[in-house]
Design a protein around this motif. Sequence first.
Motif, mmCIF file in Angstrom:
data_model
loop_
_atom_site.group_PDB
_atom_site.id
_atom_site.type_symbol
_atom_site.label_atom_id
_atom_site.label_comp_id
_atom_site.label_asym_id
_atom_site.label_seq_id
_atom_site.Cartn_x
_atom_site.Cartn_y
_atom_site.Cartn_z
ATOM 1 N N ALA A 90 0.844 -1.197 0.000
ATOM 2 C CA ALA A 90 0.000 0.000 0.000
ATOM 3 C C ALA A 90 0.872 1.237 0.000
ATOM 4 O O ALA A 90 1.884 1.293 0.721
ATOM 5 C CB ALA A 90 -0.925 0.005 1.219
ATOM 6 N N THR A 91 0.497 2.212 -0.800
ATOM 7 C CA THR A 91 1.127 3.531 -0.760
ATOM 8 C C THR A 91 0.057 4.556 -0.440
ATOM 9 O O THR A 91 -1.069 4.480 -0.956
ATOM 10 C CB THR A 91 1.805 3.884 -2.097
ATOM 11 O OG1 THR A 91 0.842 3.807 -3.155
ATOM 12 C CG2 THR A 91 2.958 2.937 -2.388
ATOM 13 N N VAL A 92 0.413 5.504 0.424
ATOM 14 C CA VAL A 92 -0.511 6.550 0.849
ATOM 15 C C VAL A 92 0.223 7.881 0.807
ATOM 16 O O VAL A 92 1.315 8.008 1.387
ATOM 17 C CB VAL A 92 -1.043 6.287 2.276
ATOM 18 C CG1 VAL A 92 -1.975 7.413 2.713
ATOM 19 C CG2 VAL A 92 -1.769 4.949 2.338
ATOM 20 N N ALA A 93 -0.340 8.863 0.123
ATOM 21 C CA ALA A 93 0.269 10.192 0.003
ATOM 22 C C ALA A 93 1.715 10.095 -0.475
ATOM 23 O O ALA A 93 2.593 10.823 -0.016
ATOM 24 C CB ALA A 93 0.193 10.932 1.330
ATOM 25 N N GLY A 94 1.974 9.161 -1.382
ATOM 26 C CA GLY A 94 3.296 9.030 -1.971
ATOM 27 C C GLY A 94 4.307 8.278 -1.147
ATOM 28 O O GLY A 94 5.481 8.227 -1.521
ATOM 29 N N ALA A 95 3.902 7.675 -0.036
ATOM 30 C CA ALA A 95 4.834 6.940 0.820
ATOM 31 C C ALA A 95 4.342 5.514 1.022
ATOM 32 O O ALA A 95 3.126 5.259 1.063
ATOM 33 C CB ALA A 95 4.992 7.641 2.171
ATOM 34 N N ASP A 96 5.273 4.592 1.154
ATOM 35 C CA ASP A 96 4.950 3.188 1.330
ATOM 36 C C ASP A 96 4.707 2.885 2.808
ATOM 37 O O ASP A 96 5.520 3.235 3.659
ATOM 38 C CB ASP A 96 6.101 2.325 0.800
ATOM 39 C CG ASP A 96 5.756 0.856 0.779
ATOM 40 O OD1 ASP A 96 5.872 0.212 1.839
ATOM 41 O OD2 ASP A 96 5.367 0.359 -0.285
ATOM 42 N N VAL A 97 3.582 2.218 3.109
ATOM 43 C CA VAL A 97 3.228 2.002 4.514
ATOM 44 C C VAL A 97 4.175 1.043 5.216
ATOM 45 O O VAL A 97 4.312 1.090 6.448
ATOM 46 C CB VAL A 97 1.775 1.488 4.649
ATOM 47 C CG1 VAL A 97 0.795 2.490 4.083
ATOM 48 C CG2 VAL A 97 1.599 0.134 3.978
ATOM 49 N N LEU A 98 4.839 0.167 4.460
ATOM 50 C CA LEU A 98 5.777 -0.771 5.071
ATOM 51 C C LEU A 98 7.186 -0.198 5.136
ATOM 52 O O LEU A 98 7.851 -0.270 6.170
ATOM 53 C CB LEU A 98 5.789 -2.091 4.288
ATOM 54 C CG LEU A 98 4.608 -3.024 4.543
ATOM 55 C CD1 LEU A 98 4.572 -4.131 3.499
ATOM 56 C CD2 LEU A 98 4.695 -3.624 5.937
ATOM 57 N N ALA A 99 7.652 0.365 4.037
ATOM 58 C CA ALA A 99 9.019 0.866 3.983
ATOM 59 C C ALA A 99 9.180 2.245 4.605
ATOM 60 O O ALA A 99 10.268 2.593 5.082
ATOM 61 C CB ALA A 99 9.503 0.901 2.527
ATOM 62 N N GLU A 100 8.116 3.060 4.613
ATOM 63 C CA GLU A 100 8.212 4.448 5.080
ATOM 64 C C GLU A 100 7.058 4.808 6.013
ATOM 65 O O GLU A 100 6.335 5.782 5.788
ATOM 66 C CB GLU A 100 8.211 5.393 3.878
ATOM 67 C CG GLU A 100 9.245 5.057 2.810
ATOM 68 C CD GLU A 100 8.936 5.736 1.489
ATOM 69 O OE1 GLU A 100 9.723 6.616 1.101
ATOM 70 O OE2 GLU A 100 7.921 5.389 0.874
ATOM 71 N N PRO A 101 6.856 4.060 7.089
ATOM 72 C CA PRO A 101 5.698 4.319 7.955
ATOM 73 C C PRO A 101 5.693 5.709 8.582
ATOM 74 O O PRO A 101 4.637 6.319 8.739
ATOM 75 C CB PRO A 101 5.797 3.214 9.021
ATOM 76 C CG PRO A 101 7.234 2.791 9.004
ATOM 77 C CD PRO A 101 7.670 2.930 7.588
ATOM 78 N N GLU A 102 6.872 6.238 8.937
ATOM 79 C CA GLU A 102 6.921 7.565 9.554
ATOM 80 C C GLU A 102 6.485 8.640 8.571
ATOM 81 O O GLU A 102 5.783 9.589 8.939
ATOM 82 C CB GLU A 102 8.335 7.860 10.071
ATOM 83 C CG GLU A 102 8.736 7.036 11.289
ATOM 84 C CD GLU A 102 7.848 7.341 12.486
ATOM 85 O OE1 GLU A 102 7.361 8.481 12.589
ATOM 86 O OE2 GLU A 102 7.632 6.431 13.303
ATOM 87 N N ARG A 103 6.908 8.501 7.321
ATOM 88 C CA ARG A 103 6.484 9.466 6.299
ATOM 89 C C ARG A 103 4.977 9.405 6.097
ATOM 90 O O ARG A 103 4.323 10.441 5.930
ATOM 91 C CB ARG A 103 7.197 9.186 4.972
ATOM 92 C CG ARG A 103 8.683 9.490 4.984
ATOM 93 C CD ARG A 103 9.284 9.234 3.623
ATOM 94 N NE ARG A 103 8.790 10.176 2.624
ATOM 95 C CZ ARG A 103 8.953 10.007 1.315
ATOM 96 N NH1 ARG A 103 9.547 8.915 0.844
ATOM 97 N NH2 ARG A 103 8.500 10.918 0.471
ATOM 98 N N VAL A 104 4.418 8.205 6.112
ATOM 99 C CA VAL A 104 2.966 8.071 5.974
ATOM 100 C C VAL A 104 2.259 8.814 7.098
ATOM 101 O O VAL A 104 1.324 9.597 6.868
ATOM 102 C CB VAL A 104 2.555 6.582 5.970
ATOM 103 C CG1 VAL A 104 1.032 6.457 6.058
ATOM 104 C CG2 VAL A 104 3.068 5.882 4.720
ATOM 105 N N ARG A 105 2.700 8.593 8.351
ATOM 106 C CA ARG A 105 2.027 9.198 9.505
ATOM 107 C C ARG A 105 2.095 10.714 9.472
ATOM 108 O O ARG A 105 1.173 11.396 9.936
ATOM 109 C CB ARG A 105 2.647 8.672 10.799
ATOM 110 C CG ARG A 105 2.408 7.186 11.014
ATOM 111 C CD ARG A 105 3.081 6.682 12.267
ATOM 112 N NE ARG A 105 3.129 5.224 12.261
ATOM 113 C CZ ARG A 105 4.217 4.513 12.499
ATOM 114 N NH1 ARG A 105 5.358 5.124 12.776
ATOM 115 N NH2 ARG A 105 4.169 3.194 12.474
#
Length: 348
Positions: A90-105
């Motif tokens: 899953a990608t949200v707002a251009g960030a990957d929920v697994l690889a970049e969880p902090e960016r997602v939050r």
Amino acid sequence: MKLHARDHEPARTAAAAPRTGPDDAGLAISTRGLVKSYRGPDGTTTDAVRGLDLDVRRGETFAFLGPNGAGKSTTIAMLCALARPTSGRATVAGADVLAEPERVRRRVGLLFQHSALDPDLTAEQNLRVHARLYGLRRAEVRRRTAEVLDLADLSDRRRSLVRTLSGGMRRRLEIARQLLHSPGVLFLDEPTTGLDPHARARVWEHLHTLRDRHGSTLFVTTHYLDEAEHCDRLAIIDRGRLVAQGTPRGVRAEIGDDRVVLRTGDDAEARRVLGPLVPPDRSVAVDTDGLWLRLPDGSAWIPRLCAALEVHGIAVHSASATPPTLDDVFFHHTGRSLAGPERTGGGR
């Protein structure tokens, strides 16, 4: 529904997905094969979300419908990087929920179903605390607090204690709080639960303003079927799987036929009389609404049906024809009703 900031269930098969690529251009949310499983005390595994494929475009207002336990809150928790998927990507707002969880939050806002405001602080103080938690600098905190209060039409209540605000005002304040850090995607979990119709309408006016003025992407879960009509597109989830998605008009078109309802002096006898008159692939049912059936161009059928009943001396007290509803769509795919207990034959 409850969302949890931590999820201690380890991912069994999930691997870091590729970063956002060209296929994700123009998408605020994209999932492929998203799964969330939980292992019970007895060792059995339960899939709360099963192979979710979902795309939400930037600037879109998207409704996520389903009964309690369908997997809505679990999905939001994964999309906000508060729960780790068991498998899928899953990608949200251009960030990957697994690889970049902090960016997602940092790029999303999340409005919980139940209020998280401090009732003993003012509206302004609640916003300032939230802004500081997101690391906004003091000058930026002042500017953004003033902007979101104005957007929520609460500037004149900035120094009012939250406990003195109406339910609708509190909900608008909570939405404003989630906008302080300018999120790319705003998740709203049952945003109008417990509000009266007037307050619900004001909240939706506020959400429309966000979309039109700022191009915000809104992802809304709701039990109110009529609220999905405010959205550009919707998805219906049941037992962890998507059963329908598209525009509100498009998913209703899957049903096609109108629902004709007649209230008569003798519904059981009316059912016997009308059975031979309708197409062979249609059935006539009786429930608490009266006698009903599905027919194309239902309004044109009503005079014919009423005339047949009159010949047999059966009084018709009322007759109506309505197009398919979202609840009809849900029943069509699952055999159950979103709006209440199970129904038989397709009637409420």
